[in-house]
Design a protein around this motif. Sequence first.
Motif, mmCIF file in Angstrom:
data_model
loop_
_atom_site.group_PDB
_atom_site.id
_atom_site.type_symbol
_atom_site.label_atom_id
_atom_site.label_comp_id
_atom_site.label_asym_id
_atom_site.label_seq_id
_atom_site.Cartn_x
_atom_site.Cartn_y
_atom_site.Cartn_z
ATOM 1 N N SER A 138 -11.334 -10.556 -9.325
ATOM 2 C CA SER A 138 -11.974 -11.572 -10.155
ATOM 3 C C SER A 138 -13.495 -11.505 -10.038
ATOM 4 O O SER A 138 -14.216 -11.545 -11.035
ATOM 5 C CB SER A 138 -11.460 -12.953 -9.738
ATOM 6 O OG SER A 138 -12.031 -13.957 -10.525
ATOM 7 N N LEU A 172 -11.134 -12.448 -15.631
ATOM 8 C CA LEU A 172 -9.713 -12.140 -15.470
ATOM 9 C C LEU A 172 -8.846 -13.383 -15.404
ATOM 10 O O LEU A 172 -7.741 -13.401 -15.913
ATOM 11 C CB LEU A 172 -9.487 -11.307 -14.202
ATOM 12 C CG LEU A 172 -10.138 -9.928 -14.202
ATOM 13 C CD1 LEU A 172 -9.931 -9.272 -12.855
ATOM 14 C CD2 LEU A 172 -9.569 -9.074 -15.300
ATOM 15 N N SER A 228 -3.990 -8.099 -12.176
ATOM 16 C CA SER A 228 -5.435 -8.301 -12.305
ATOM 17 C C SER A 228 -6.181 -7.000 -12.078
ATOM 18 O O SER A 228 -7.140 -6.689 -12.788
ATOM 19 C CB SER A 228 -5.927 -9.357 -11.306
ATOM 20 O OG SER A 228 -5.412 -10.619 -11.625
#
Length: 165
Positions: A71, A81, A154
């Motif tokens: 992130s 994200l 992610s």
Amino acid sequence: MIVSQRLSHAARKSLAKGLLAGGVTASLYLLIVVMTTPSLPPLAAINAAFLANSIIIGGTATAVGAQVFFSSYGRAFGCKLDRKGLGAGSGGTALGSFFSFFALVPLGCCGSWLLVLSFLPSIFGSGLSVLLIDYSRPLSYAALAVTLGFAALSGAKLYRRAKGN
């Protein structure tokens, strides 16, 4: 031959954030174990937690750290994200930790969780409560798998965006 390449400032900063988040996650888990185990000395409670749930402790810390890294690193490049304030795997992290504490009760750890267990039948009913207690370990592993899965997604999303696809 080992190829050495210096990490960019954004990568180092994101890695530091991820390592810190993973360390804080493991520390909070162990703090909860110590606080809910008044019958054992803190070191004994921590040893019991590592004996019974080392995969959960390490896996959760790794998943949270990876999620924070992805992130943060993505934000450095303008990629967002996670759409909410919490990461996508935060529910799985909380659920997995919750279930994993039940596995510690027979070891003498987390005796205060017995109080939580006593409320389960009034909330979920007897059958579901027994199921939650009996299958706490597989449920905590399933929740950990979900959390690791979200972290992997992610990472894949960040990789695709970095490649321009």
